[in-house]
Design a protein around this motif. Structure first.
Motif, PDB file in Angstrom:
ATOM      1  N   GLY A 110       0.790   4.324  -2.648  1.00 55.93           N
ATOM      2  CA  GLY A 110       0.702   5.720  -2.223  1.00 55.93           C
ATOM      3  C   GLY A 110       1.825   6.562  -2.808  1.00 55.93           C
ATOM      4  N   ARG A 116       1.494   9.725  -5.441  1.00 58.74           N
ATOM      5  CA  ARG A 116       2.085  11.032  -5.158  1.00 58.74           C
ATOM      6  C   ARG A 116       2.920  11.519  -6.340  1.00 58.74           C
ATOM      7  N   ASP A 125       0.836  -1.207   0.000  1.00 58.93           N
ATOM      8  CA  ASP A 125       0.000   0.000   0.000  1.00 58.93           C
ATOM      9  C   ASP A 125       0.869   1.256   0.000  1.00 58.93           C
ATOM     10  N   ARG A 128      -4.162   7.760  -9.355  1.00 59.33           N
ATOM     11  CA  ARG A 128      -4.095   6.469  -8.659  1.00 59.33           C
ATOM     12  C   ARG A 128      -3.830   5.350  -9.664  1.00 59.33           C
TER      13      ARG A 128
END
Length: 458
Positions: free
Chosen positions: A225, A229, A221, A234
């Protein structure tokens, strides 16, 4: 946050995915392929300008990759984690994903498509369904394919497609098997022999050997993430990799191929020296650290290699036992290569889990470690370090409740009620699908294994 797709493309692929047609089928579209062969293929397309080498990926079991990529128009990102800041690249080479459980016939049809000139494979060692040097004709899935169902095994799929083709096909194994190309040719030949009919197209089919190398740990995860960023969108299909990438391919193709050498691959007349160095130095050391690390409670390879004792044992494995058995290929300094191996394993950004590397040991041991054992014994040497790696696997088998191995039931049955080191060694040496008679009958090896197992269990 919006999801990566052709309409949400903050970092465009180097080649427009919409311009690509499919010329490659890849069997086993897991994270490794997407971080390795697909990346080299994309780089080659950038350099050559060719648009005919899009990839159809095939998942042999799960729909997970298809379900990740379909909403993203086949796009995904590769998150590179090195010693510096991470970087991300969007890859668009994968144009289609087929899943065998849903439509096995579509897989065969795609391989048989005249536009497809190359098939590549990363199906892991167990995906070949071999027994010794040939195809395991007693395997129930192989038997089912031979009876005429739409094939669900890799060998069955390749054979069925070859039988339909008129155009020459090149099939490139990218799995960690010794002489993987000739080995796969033998398996497909065994399949045709079992059918009682060998098509003419089989003779024209090429099976070049290849060697691949890149560490591709499971995506977390935190990785997703980080990619979000960096991308601003996503990505549910992000894969993680180290900066290092190597692909050595035997230059033996039946027809056209991508300009992979322009994407960073090495084309050579003989893959064997490269392959031996990688299997015996990198892969064997990886496995040794996985077993010893797991036994010490380390979650990742990086933690294990940073343990001063385990890192020293890994170094000794390569210098004392492996290097004396190798003939280095031109351009490869074995001492420098060994140092690079440990530097890569120490990369703290790669959370390569010990249990992930430790899986399928019964299949990995013969190709990663046991050749070195034989060569050292034949030279009259005591294979102390490589036998420690084998002993660590034995203790791991004994101590792991949910052993992830295609022979888990047989292995756990063999060690049931074993309490003494010598009995553990004898029980596992007796597993003839792993150990051959020459190793089983070696008192030098047995004594070393008993010593190591005793030390590891006390």
């Amino acid at each position: 946050m919006t999801r990566l797709s052709l309409t949400n493309l903050p970092v465009a692929p180097a080649v427009d995915p919409r311009a690509l047609s499919v010329g490659i089928v890849h069997l086993g579209i897991g994270a490794f392929h997407r971080a390795h062969q697909a990346v080299v293929t994309e780089r080659a397309a950038v350099e050559s300008g060719e648009t005919r080498w899009g990839i159809t990926g095939v998942s042999q079991r799960s729909t997970a990759v298809r379900d990740q990529l379909a909403p993203q128009d086949g796009l995904y990102s590769v998150l590179e984690r090195g010693l510096g800041a991470p970087s991300v690249q969007v890859i668009g080479s994968v144009r289609e994903v087929l899943t065998v459980p849903e439509d096995p016939e579509a897989v065969v049809a795609r391989i048989a498509d005249p536009a497809v000139a190359v098939v590549t494979l990363t199906v892991t060692e167990k995906g070949y369904r071999a027994a010794g040097a040939g195809l395991n004709l007693d395997d129930p899935e192989i038997q089912a394919d031979l009876t005429g169902r739409p094939p669900r095994t890799v060998v069955g799929q390749l054979a069925a497609a070859i039988a339909r083709r008129e155009e020459p096909l090149t099939i490139v194994s990218c799995d960690n098997l010794v002489a993987n190309g000739p080995f796969l040719r033998k398996l497909v030949g065994d399949y045709f022999d079992a059918l009682g009919k060998v098509p003419e197209a089989f003779e024209a089919t090429r099976f070049p050997a290849s060697m691949v190398d890149r560490i591709v740990p499971a995506t977390t995860d935190a990785d997703r993430g980080e990619a979000a960023r960096l991308l601003g969108v996503r990505d549910e299909a992000v894969v993680v990799a180290e900066p290092f990438l190597q692909w050595v391919i035997e230059d033996d193709f039946a027809g056209d191929r991508p300009a992979w050498e322009r994407g960073g691959a090495v084309l050579t007349a003989d893959v064997a020296p490269w392959e031996q160095a990688k299997l015996r130095m990198l892969n064997a050391t990886h496995s040794m650290l996985a077993y010893l690390g797991a036994l010490r409670g380390y979650e990742t390879i990086a933690e294990a290699v940073r343990d001063e004792e385990l890192g020293g044992l890994a170094r000794r494995l390569m210098t004392e036992d492996v290097v004396p058995t190798l003939t280095p290929p031109d351009g490869l300094d074995l001492a420098a290569y060994g140092a690079t191996v440990l530097e890569r394993f120490e990369n703290p950004a790669l959370k390569h889990r010990t249990r992930q590397v430790a899986m399928d040991g019964s299949v990995k041991l013969p190709v990663r470690m046991l050749g070195t054992v034989r060569d050292r014994l034949a030279a009259g040497a005591e294979p102390r370090m490589i036998s420690l790696a084998v002993a660590a696997w034995m203790v791991y088998v004994l101590s792991t409740q949910d052993l992830d191995d295609p022979q888990a039931d047989r292995l756990k049955s063999a060690v049931a009620d074993v309490t003494e080191p010598a009995k553990l060694v004898d029980a596992l040496l007796a597993v003839d699908s792993v150990f051959t008679p020459d190793l089983r009958d070696s008192t030098v090896l047995r004594d070393l294994l008993v010593d190591h197992v005793t030390a590891l269990t006390h």
